[in-house]
Design an enzyme around this catalytic site. Structure first.
Site, short mmCIF file in Angstrom:
data_model
loop_
_atom_site.label_atom_id
_atom_site.label_comp_id
_atom_site.label_asym_id
_atom_site.label_seq_id
_atom_site.Cartn_x
_atom_site.Cartn_y
_atom_site.Cartn_z
N ASN A 1 0.85 -1.18 0.00
CA ASN A 1 0.00 0.00 0.00
C ASN A 1 0.89 1.23 0.00
O ASN A 1 1.31 1.71 1.05
CB ASN A 1 -0.91 -0.01 1.23
CG ASN A 1 -1.89 -1.14 1.17
OD1 ASN A 1 -2.85 -1.10 0.39
ND2 ASN A 1 -1.63 -2.19 1.94
N GLU A 2 1.18 1.69 -1.20
CA GLU A 2 2.10 2.81 -1.35
C GLU A 2 1.40 4.12 -0.96
O GLU A 2 0.17 4.15 -0.81
CB GLU A 2 2.56 2.89 -2.81
CG GLU A 2 3.35 1.67 -3.29
CD GLU A 2 4.76 1.58 -2.69
OE1 GLU A 2 5.05 2.25 -1.69
OE2 GLU A 2 5.57 0.81 -3.24
N PRO A 3 2.18 5.21 -0.79
CA PRO A 3 1.56 6.50 -0.48
C PRO A 3 0.39 6.76 -1.43
O PRO A 3 0.49 6.52 -2.63
CB PRO A 3 2.70 7.48 -0.71
CG PRO A 3 3.92 6.68 -0.40
CD PRO A 3 3.64 5.29 -0.86
N SER B 1 -2.55 5.38 -0.73
CA SER B 1 -3.54 4.34 -0.42
C SER B 1 -4.46 4.84 0.69
O SER B 1 -3.98 5.42 1.67
CB SER B 1 -2.84 3.07 0.07
OG SER B 1 -1.93 2.61 -0.88
#
Ligand code: F6R
Length: 886
Positions: free
Chosen positions: A410-412, A414
């Site tokens: 869950n990258e920035p 998300s």
């Protein structure tokens, strides 16, 4: 159990440590008046009312010999060296309620003896009652022993909760308190025996005497192990103050120092200690669920972080019979586009690291499927979520954290509500994975990951993090406001989340980095320097211009009270920083060295620069290497590993062709060189994607890196003969995350040290992720130094730590600052630039800085910081911290 029980008693004392109101009633007056108990024994012995003295002479003599012990705590209390506290006074472990699902101590019970006393009485009684290898009334005293493993667990648990409020004298007497209470109880049994059993109940005529004997045997065993017990206390007391929230216990409160932390974060000495703890807790959870006939559902992560946890679980399976038959697992994520068999697939990772070594049934293992066609990903993800629900939800979710702040993938960006889905990987994440994939270009762009919302559904969450590389993002996740740009921060909303981290990963938390901002501290010189540098940067003023008001406005009035006024404090710190600066990193011969970082003599010095891989040396200290040489020192650069794992195939192919062409121009088409070239060409052409290289290709790649290293040293004015290549075997045998150094590695480093007998050592890697090459090398060096520590030359050897491009030293940590002129900086960049095989393979696409650019920027940044503090304005500075290796 011992740890949790002790933690609960510590927590009990902590919660009452600021109890308002008057002194509590003494429920049992003189309960721990050891002197009084002692005198009662003496009296009973004199009177000998029931004629039992003759049976108990040895025991009476034993107690009398220990008279000097009886007043120790009473005197400490009387002199005010330890405070009177609210204490429990019946601290046996069965007075703690333990959560039978999680194994966590919830609270203590049996409160009718709560009254004023010393914390030492509670701890001592806990020790006495819990660490005995036999029953309290064991008649056969040869079976009575003080168990150090239990003492260790008790001390760890108790100090975890109590370190924040105990004073030094209390901590210094913890081990003693166990002996004291064993003596006291023994005396009480013995007195009662002599008086004819008036107080304690008896089962058989000599029962009381047996109980006294047994206590004294325990005391004797503690006396014999006194040193080791003291050492255990020291070890646990030296740990930074951890969270008060234990396994699965809700975060009800934290210490003053942790007031800014929104997630309970427990700091461990190292990753192994944290993983051993978590593995024990997982084992407890599995066993409890097994007993209750329930499956245990674990959410698992991949990457470097959990590798040690998995090793511990495997150990528990092999050595303690922990079974995973009823465990169901769900992995967080998988790269999209990779088959299970791909060497970098998470499916394969999990099997190699864990599943292949335990008895988990194949059908209980769930890892997202990287081969689902794009169009079917969405329904597939929904079915993954459904499967988790059908299994009863996740009991415990294990997480790592990425440098972008991701959990799972869950990258920035998300959202908190996100569910299992396909995501695009961040540039930094792909760069971090580049080594595993033998080049950034090979790293997949997409992955399937559980969502933040899916993770938050787990009943409990444990996030692990090691190494300073994670410190910044971790502090933000723990202390900052929750936000989409830092998905790990959403964990703050979870009622049962905790972080288990090592010291390096904790280094950016306010309580570690700026502790004066959260609680009163003891102002050590290092802390004063750190605080003044911080203040200067906050107030945007050079150190010498800071006013009393600046200190006051930034919550540092107590520093002024203790060490002020500001005028003097400023000068003191300014001089300290000034004295870190030197153009003579090997010491300046014939100059006064009383305030220089390095001593003038011996001159010239024998210097070894240890470089875990070729390129670390010049990136970290290329300018300093040049200076050391120019100033006449005898410099050797020791490359610990060959670095061949980090060479892309294309570079090797190019080199092989070059060799072939040379052979061709010499007309040697049939000789071994030509055969070699042809072999390499064929092998590389037929190599399956990500397959491991043959020994021949690894050798070629190693030679390439040697060539680059020599070329780069030439730019530092060193000759090729000044480079030593150790090619340590752990690296040649290993893969990333799976390095296991052995005796041959250690022997090679020890041999080099003995041969070179350096006066100065430069090294790096001290706060890195323990699975990284730099950290493995650093640990080897430490061990090697411990081996030679007794040798005469070592006493005259100083060690300096330089840093890699990811985590430069902060100004406050720098003990030696070596300034570089514009020309020297350019020369350094030239030297770094020779490491061609290490440049990004996709420089334009990634948009991230190259290592050599980072090095330049960091050297400039340190110079700017010094300038801002009011020191000279240099072009660039290389920073070093003094370290003690043995
Ligand atoms: C792995 C995962 C990632 C990693 C993170 C840290 O399944 O989901 O979030 O936990 O990227 O990686 P390492 O542990 O390699 O530093």
């Amino acid at each position: 159990m011992a740890r949790e029980g002790a933690r609960a008693f510590g927590e009990f004392q902590r919660l009452l440590s600021d109890l308002p109101g008057g002194r509590l009633q003494e429920t049992i007056p003189h309960f721990h008046d050891t002197r009084r108990r002692f005198e009662a024994l003496r009296q009973a012995g004199k009177e000998d009312r029931v004629g039992r003295v003759k049976e108990a002479r040895a025991e009476i003599a034993f107690a009398m010999e220990r008279e000097p012990m009886v007043d120790v705590v009473l005197n400490l209390l009387a002199r005010g060296e330890i405070p009177e506290r609210v204490t429990h006074n019946d601290t046996k472990l069965n007075n703690v309620m333990i959560d039978d699902r999680t194994g966590a101590g919830i609270c203590v019970i049996d409160l009718d003896t709560v009254m004023p006393g010393s914390a030492l009485y509670d701890f001592g009684d806990m020790v006495r009652s819990a660490i005995n290898s036999a029953a309290e009334d064991e008649p056969d005293v040869s079976r009575v022993n003080a168990r150090l493993d239990l003492f260790d667990a008790l001390t760890e648990g108790y100090l975890a909760a109590s370190r924040s409020f105990l004073n030094e004298a209390e901590i210094a007497h913890l081990a003693f308190s166990g002996r004291l209470i064993a003596l006291e109880i023994g005396i009480r049994f013995l007195t009662d025996f002599l008086q004819g059993d008036v107080y304690f109940k008896v089962k058989r005529p000599a029962h009381k005497l047996e109980r006294a004997r047994s206590q004294f045997a325990l005391l004797r065993s503690m006396e014999a192990q006194r040193e080791r017990m003291e050492e255990i206390v020291r070890r646990h007391a030296a740990k930074p103050v951890p969270s008060t929230a234990g396994a699965g216990a809700p975060v009800l409160s934290t210490t003053e120092a942790q007031q800014r932390e929104r997630i309970a974060s427990e700091v461990f000495a190292d990753a192994d200690e944290a993983c051993a703890r978590l593995a024990d807790e997982i084992a407890g959870l599995i066993r409890q669920n097994d007993d209750a006939g329930r499956p245990t559902v674990l959410g698992l992560a991949t990457g470097s972080t959990p590798v040690r946890l998995y090793r511990q679980l495997i150990r528990l399976h092999r050595e303690k019979g922990l079974s995973f038959r009823r465990v169901i697992t769900f992995n967080l994520d998988e790269y999209h586009g990779l088959t299970r068999e791909h060497p970098e697939s998470y499916w394969r990772f999990m099997h190699e690291q864990l599943f292949d070594h335990i008895d988990i049934p194949a059908e209980n293992v769930n890892v997202p499927d990287g081969t689902v066609p794009r169009a079917e990903v969405y329904p597939w993800c929904r079915s993954y979520e459904e499967k988790i629900r059908a299994a009863g939800g996740i009991d415990l979710q294990i997480l790592g954290i990425g440098r972008t702040g991701h959990v799972g993938f869950n990258e920035p960006g998300s959202s908190r509500e996100s569910r299992t889905r396909l995501v695009t990987l961040d540039g930094l994440t792909r760069r971090d994975a580049a080594r595993d994939f033998l080049g950034e270009a090979n790293v997949p762009r997409h992955a399937i990951t559980m969502g933040v919302g899916t993770i938050l559904d787990a009943r409990r969450i444990a996030l692990l993090a090691w190494g300073e590389g994670k410190a910044g993002v971790l502090a933000e996740a723990v202390e900052g406001a929750p936000k989409d740009s830092l998905p790990a921060s959403f964990l703050q909303g979870h009622p049962q989340v905790r972080f288990l981290i090592d010291r390096a990963a904790a280094s950016s938390l306010t309580r570690v980095r700026y502790p004066w901002l959260v609680s009163p501290i003891r102002w050590t010189p290092a802390m004063i320097r750190r605080a003044v540098i911080w203040l200067s940067r906050q107030a945007k003023k050079p150190v010498l211009k800071l006013l009393d008001e600046d200190y006051g406005e930034h919550g540092m009035a107590d520093l002024l009270t203790e060490h002020g006024p500001s005028y003097q404090l400023n000068i003191r710190v300014f001089n300290e920083i000034q004295h870190t600066i030197t153009g003579w990193p090997g010491g300046k011969p014939n100059a006064d060295d009383s305030s220089r970082p390095e001593r003038a003599f011996p001159f010239p010095k024998r210097v070894i620069v240890f470089s875990p891989e070729p390129s670390h040396d010049v990136l970290g200290m290329g300018g300093t290497i040049r200076r050391l040489k120019a100033q006449g020192h005898i410099v050797t650069v020791a490359y610990l590993t060959s670095g061949n794992l980090a060479v892309p195939d294309e570079e090797a192919a190019m080199a092989a062709e070059l060799v072939g062409e040379i052979a061709g121009t010499l007309g040697q088409t049939k000789d071994p060189v030509a055969d070699f070239t042809e072999g390499v060409r064929r092998e590389l052409a037929g190599k399956k994607a990500f397959a491991a290289d043959s020994a021949g290709i690894r050798r070629l790649k190693a030679l390439l890196r040697r060539g680059e290293a020599r070329a780069s040293l030439r730019d530092c004015d060193l000759t090729p003969a000044q480079a030593t290549f150790l090619d340590l075997p752990f690296y040649e045998r290993g893969r990333y995350r799976q390095f296991a150094p052995g005796p041959a590695d250690l022997a090679a480093v020890v041999k080099l040290l003995r041969e070179a007998m350096p006066h100065q050592i430069f090294l790096t890697g001290d706060r890195d992720d323990p699975t990284s090459i730099t950290a493995v090398c650093h640990e080897l060096l430490r061990r090697a130094c411990r081996e030679v520590a007794g040798e005469a030359w070592f006493k005259d050897c100083r060690a300096w730590s330089y840093r890699g491009v990811d985590q430069p030293w902060e100004a406050a940590d720098v003990d030696m600052a070596v300034p570089l002129s514009p020309r020297e900086l350019a020369q350094k960049m030239q030297a770094v630039f020779h490491h061609k095989s290490q440049r990004s393979q996709t420089p334009v696409a990634s948009g991230l800085r190259e290592p050599w650019q980072q090095a330049e920027q960091q050297n400039r940044a340190l110079a700017e910081t010094y300038d801002g503090l009011g020191l000279a304005d240099y072009e660039a500075i290389e920073g070093f911290a003094r370290v003690h290796l043995a």
